[in-house]
Design an enzyme around this catalytic site. Sequence first.
Site, PDB file in Angstrom:
ATOM      1  N   ASP A  11       0.804  -1.225   0.000  1.00 51.86           N
ATOM      2  CA  ASP A  11       0.000   0.000   0.000  1.00 51.86           C
ATOM      3  C   ASP A  11       0.838   1.276   0.000  1.00 51.86           C
ATOM      4  OD1 ASP A  11      -2.214  -1.699   0.139  1.00 51.86           O
ATOM      5  OD2 ASP A  11      -2.139  -1.730   2.335  1.00 51.86           O
ATOM      6  N   LYS A  24       1.880   2.046  -5.131  1.00 55.25           N
ATOM      7  CA  LYS A  24       2.451   1.487  -6.371  1.00 55.25           C
ATOM      8  C   LYS A  24       1.550   1.779  -7.566  1.00 55.25           C
ATOM      9  CE  LYS A  24       2.386  -2.510  -4.289  1.00 55.25           C
ATOM     10  NZ  LYS A  24       2.106  -2.130  -2.907  1.00 55.25           N
ATOM     11  N   GLY A  25       0.216   1.615  -7.340  1.00 55.40           N
ATOM     12  CA  GLY A  25      -0.741   1.821  -8.425  1.00 55.40           C
ATOM     13  C   GLY A  25      -0.644   3.231  -8.970  1.00 55.40           C
ATOM     14  N   ASN A  69      -5.446 -10.149  -3.861  1.00 51.93           N
ATOM     15  CA  ASN A  69      -5.126  -9.617  -2.529  1.00 51.93           C
ATOM     16  C   ASN A  69      -4.639  -8.172  -2.650  1.00 51.93           C
ATOM     17  OD1 ASN A  69      -2.838 -10.599  -3.878  1.00 51.93           O
ATOM     18  ND2 ASN A  69      -1.801 -11.315  -2.035  1.00 51.93           N
ATOM     19  N   GLY A 120      -4.617  -4.242  -3.805  1.00 48.47           N
ATOM     20  CA  GLY A 120      -5.596  -3.175  -4.035  1.00 48.47           C
ATOM     21  C   GLY A 120      -4.795  -1.946  -4.420  1.00 48.47           C
ATOM     22  N   HIS A 121      -4.776  -1.616  -5.703  1.00 46.19           N
ATOM     23  CA  HIS A 121      -3.958  -0.508  -6.188  1.00 46.19           C
ATOM     24  C   HIS A 121      -4.859   0.650  -6.609  1.00 46.19           C
ATOM     25  CE1 HIS A 121      -0.324  -3.328  -7.151  1.00 46.19           C
ATOM     26  NE2 HIS A 121      -0.735  -3.418  -5.914  1.00 46.19           N
ATOM     27  N   GLN A 173       1.875  -6.279  -3.371  1.00 42.12           N
ATOM     28  CA  GLN A 173       2.444  -6.476  -2.031  1.00 42.12           C
ATOM     29  C   GLN A 173       3.800  -5.752  -1.963  1.00 42.12           C
ATOM     30  OE1 GLN A 173       1.055  -9.686  -3.623  1.00 42.12           O
ATOM     31  NE2 GLN A 173      -0.703  -8.517  -2.951  1.00 42.12           N
ATOM     32  N   LYS A 180       3.027  10.149  -0.569  1.00 42.21           N
ATOM     33  CA  LYS A 180       2.296  10.638   0.603  1.00 42.21           C
ATOM     34  C   LYS A 180       3.097  11.590   1.484  1.00 42.21           C
ATOM     35  CE  LYS A 180      -1.319   7.950   1.563  1.00 42.21           C
ATOM     36  NZ  LYS A 180      -2.243   6.874   1.944  1.00 42.21           N
TER      37      LYS A 180
HETATM   38  P1  GDP Z   1      -0.741   0.307  -3.540  1.00 47.31           P
HETATM   39  O1  GDP Z   1      -1.366  -0.966  -3.068  1.00 47.31           O
HETATM   40  O2  GDP Z   1       0.741   0.349  -3.288  1.00 47.31           O
HETATM   41  O3  GDP Z   1      -1.064   0.664  -4.948  1.00 47.31           O
HETATM   42  O4  GDP Z   1      -1.350   1.459  -2.621  1.00 47.31           O
HETATM   43  P2  GDP Z   1      -2.911   1.630  -2.176  1.00 47.31           P
HETATM   44  O5  GDP Z   1      -3.671   2.124  -3.341  1.00 47.31           O
HETATM   45  O6  GDP Z   1      -3.381   0.423  -1.490  1.00 47.31           O
HETATM   46  O7  GDP Z   1      -2.766   2.716  -1.057  1.00 47.31           O
HETATM   47  C1  GDP Z   1      -2.215   3.978  -1.321  1.00 47.31           C
HETATM   48  C2  GDP Z   1      -3.236   5.060  -0.919  1.00 47.31           C
HETATM   49  O8  GDP Z   1      -2.586   6.293  -0.824  1.00 47.31           O
HETATM   50  C3  GDP Z   1      -4.337   5.236  -1.937  1.00 47.31           C
HETATM   51  O9  GDP Z   1      -5.494   5.621  -1.259  1.00 47.31           O
HETATM   52  C4  GDP Z   1      -3.822   6.371  -2.804  1.00 47.31           C
HETATM   53  O10 GDP Z   1      -4.858   7.128  -3.423  1.00 47.31           O
HETATM   54  C5  GDP Z   1      -3.112   7.210  -1.786  1.00 47.31           C
HETATM   55  N1  GDP Z   1      -1.926   7.939  -2.287  1.00 47.31           N
HETATM   56  C6  GDP Z   1      -0.973   7.492  -3.144  1.00 47.31           C
HETATM   57  N2  GDP Z   1      -0.015   8.431  -3.292  1.00 47.31           N
HETATM   58  C7  GDP Z   1      -0.372   9.475  -2.521  1.00 47.31           C
HETATM   59  C8  GDP Z   1       0.232  10.739  -2.231  1.00 47.31           C
HETATM   60  O11 GDP Z   1       1.312  11.087  -2.708  1.00 47.31           O
HETATM   61  N3  GDP Z   1      -0.444  11.556  -1.359  1.00 47.31           N
HETATM   62  C9  GDP Z   1      -1.636  11.193  -0.782  1.00 47.31           C
HETATM   63  N4  GDP Z   1      -2.206  12.047   0.060  1.00 47.31           N
HETATM   64  N5  GDP Z   1      -2.214  10.011  -1.040  1.00 47.31           N
HETATM   65  C10 GDP Z   1      -1.591   9.170  -1.890  1.00 47.31           C
HETATM   66  P1  IMO Z   2      -0.932  -4.220  -2.256  1.00 47.56           P
HETATM   67  O1  IMO Z   2      -0.485  -4.756  -3.596  1.00 47.56           O
HETATM   68  C1  IMO Z   2      -0.920  -4.704   2.045  1.00 47.56           C
HETATM   69  C2  IMO Z   2      -0.946  -8.817   3.566  1.00 47.56           C
HETATM   70  C3  IMO Z   2      -2.169  -9.284   4.319  1.00 47.56           C
HETATM   71  C4  IMO Z   2      -1.524 -10.293   5.259  1.00 47.56           C
HETATM   72  C5  IMO Z   2      -0.442 -10.912   4.404  1.00 47.56           C
HETATM   73  C6  IMO Z   2      -0.839 -12.236   3.748  1.00 47.56           C
HETATM   74  O2  IMO Z   2      -2.216  -3.478  -2.316  1.00 47.56           O
HETATM   75  O3  IMO Z   2       0.175  -3.469  -1.605  1.00 47.56           O
HETATM   76  P2  IMO Z   2      -2.416 -12.874   1.707  1.00 47.56           P
HETATM   77  O4  IMO Z   2      -3.861 -12.620   1.482  1.00 47.56           O
HETATM   78  O5  IMO Z   2      -1.519 -12.305   0.660  1.00 47.56           O
HETATM   79  O6  IMO Z   2      -2.096 -14.316   1.983  1.00 47.56           O
HETATM   80  O7  IMO Z   2      -2.078 -12.096   3.086  1.00 47.56           O
HETATM   81  O8  IMO Z   2      -0.135  -9.968   3.395  1.00 47.56           O
HETATM   82  N1  IMO Z   2      -1.215  -8.259   2.210  1.00 47.56           N
HETATM   83  C7  IMO Z   2      -1.149  -6.965   1.907  1.00 47.56           C
HETATM   84  N2  IMO Z   2      -0.940  -5.888   2.686  1.00 47.56           N
HETATM   85  N3  IMO Z   2      -1.070  -4.547   0.721  1.00 47.56           N
HETATM   86  C8  IMO Z   2      -1.251  -5.623  -0.075  1.00 47.56           C
HETATM   87  O9  IMO Z   2      -1.270  -5.544  -1.420  1.00 47.56           O
HETATM   88  C9  IMO Z   2      -1.347  -6.898   0.517  1.00 47.56           C
HETATM   89  N4  IMO Z   2      -1.563  -8.145   0.043  1.00 47.56           N
HETATM   90  C10 IMO Z   2      -1.464  -8.978   1.089  1.00 47.56           C
HETATM   91  O10 IMO Z   2      -2.785  -8.238   4.998  1.00 47.56           O
HETATM   92  O11 IMO Z   2      -0.892  -9.607   6.311  1.00 47.56           O
HETATM   93 MG    MG Z   3      -2.879  -1.612  -1.805  1.00 47.05          MG
END
Ligand code: GDP
Ligand code: IMO
Ligand code: MG
Length: 428
Positions: free
Chosen positions: A15, A18-19, A40, A42-43, A226, A333
């Site tokens: 999280d 990356k997305g 698993n 969520g981007h 991840q 962020k």
């Molecule tokens: P990923 O799994 O690595 O793609 O990240 P996620 O989408 O799960 O979580 C990143 C969160 O941070 C999302 O809600 C994005 O919209 C938000 N985000 C990403 N980059 C920034 C940033 O530079 N500033 C802020 N405020 N939010 C960001």
């Molecule tokens: P993105 O790509 C954050 C965590 C789960 C758990 C562990 C194992 O959005 O960054 P799993 O379902 O993969 O067997 O769970 O890994 N986990 C993540 N945490 N971001 C993710 O993906 C994750 N995918 C799995 O919370 O601790």
């Molecule tokens: Mg994510």
Amino acid sequence: MKGRTDIVLGVQWGDEGKGRVVDVLASEAGAVVRYQGGANAGHTVVVENEKYVFHLLPSGILYPEKLCVIGNGVVLDPEALFEELDGLAARGKKLARLIVSHAAHIVMPYHKMIDRLAEGARSDAARIGTTGRGIGPCYADKYERIGIRAEDLVNPDVLRDKLSRTLKIKNDILTKIYGAEALDFDELFAQSLKWGERLAPLLGDAFLEIDGAIRDGRNVLFEGAQATLLDIDHGTYPFVTSSSPCAGGACTGAGIGPSRIDRVIGVTKAYCTRVGEGPFPTEEHGELGEELRRKGGEFGATTGRPRRCGWCDLVAVDYAVKVNGLDGIALTKLDVLDDFDEIKVCVAYETGGAVRNHFPSSCVELAGAKPVYKSLPGWKCNISKCRSFEELPPAARDYVNFIEEYTGIPVLLIGVGVGREDTIRRGL
Ligand code: GDP
Ligand code: IMO
Ligand code: MG
């Protein structure tokens, strides 16, 4: 002319954004490839105030003229994939051309059931906090060599044979170990063939498509899901996922040789979060953790779970630099830290009375590690409109410079907001 190839992967526990980084870079790429993980992930991508969350689709999918690839290393849940595609179609989106590797393993209903049942049966100390998406059980079958691959869904004879053998084992596990209901073969077989029908036009030799794109001079992005500290080998085992998000995973999970990778970019949040169980030395349990969660909107994009929050851990970042051979950091962020008087950053650990500045390979040791912090002054102003490094207030620049000095690699991109345009680019 050969296209440039970049791996974009997570540095911390997922999280990191990356997305959104891939979405920004994809404007100059020809193809975006997912190489491991499954639904698993969520981007999140925000374009013109519209939010999209991708679980299986590469984050370049919103560019109609591009190629998106789901590589052999991904575990693919057909229901999740079709739901994503239908969701985007319902929003009237034109999408990139999508290719799914014939060798990607299929997440079957029994994988999801066993994932949840196994998690429920674990003691408090052993609980992993999985996403329940069937990831671990599906990869286990892959390595046990009893998995169903995407290509099997379009070959009824092979599917009948494989599924009948595998389902016997799975039904034993479901009924005898967990006391759950057995799954019906005919129903599952018919369902799988339906998935196959819809998947058939998408199936292809993913590695050939990638090779072709590079040879044609198009840039290719390999999008990790991840992150490093969740990697099955290099993460905080057993509190990890079951795939290889690290740089090496891009080569095996997409079918590309290491010599053809030009750059490896590590996406790092300006602080740190973790979802699920496992050690997290810089976690803040009190008001400060709450404040980071509130300001950063730290709730899981896949499960909605509140994320654990704390300060950025440079010992861990430096570890990711080493195991991935990172060439640069995309720091996201930074704007979330706008209001803090003081920004802390972990520069070493205290373990067993000694101070060390490298990441322990033992998870038990990490669990006992106390962070040693360096404190930097906050900038106390809104940086969300900054579009160049020079526009950032001096204290924010100092924080970025400190990260560069500590890790020895440049910060090539800085995120100052959720949108595509809320980005400072410095050579990436
Ligand atoms: P990923 O799994 O690595 O793609 O990240 P996620 O989408 O799960 O979580 C990143 C969160 O941070 C999302 O809600 C994005 O919209 C938000 N985000 C990403 N980059 C920034 C940033 O530079 N500033 C802020 N405020 N939010 C960001
Ligand atoms: P993105 O790509 C954050 C965590 C789960 C758990 C562990 C194992 O959005 O960054 P799993 O379902 O993969 O067997 O769970 O890994 N986990 C993540 N945490 N971001 C993710 O993906 C994750 N995918 C799995 O919370 O601790
Ligand atoms: Mg994510």
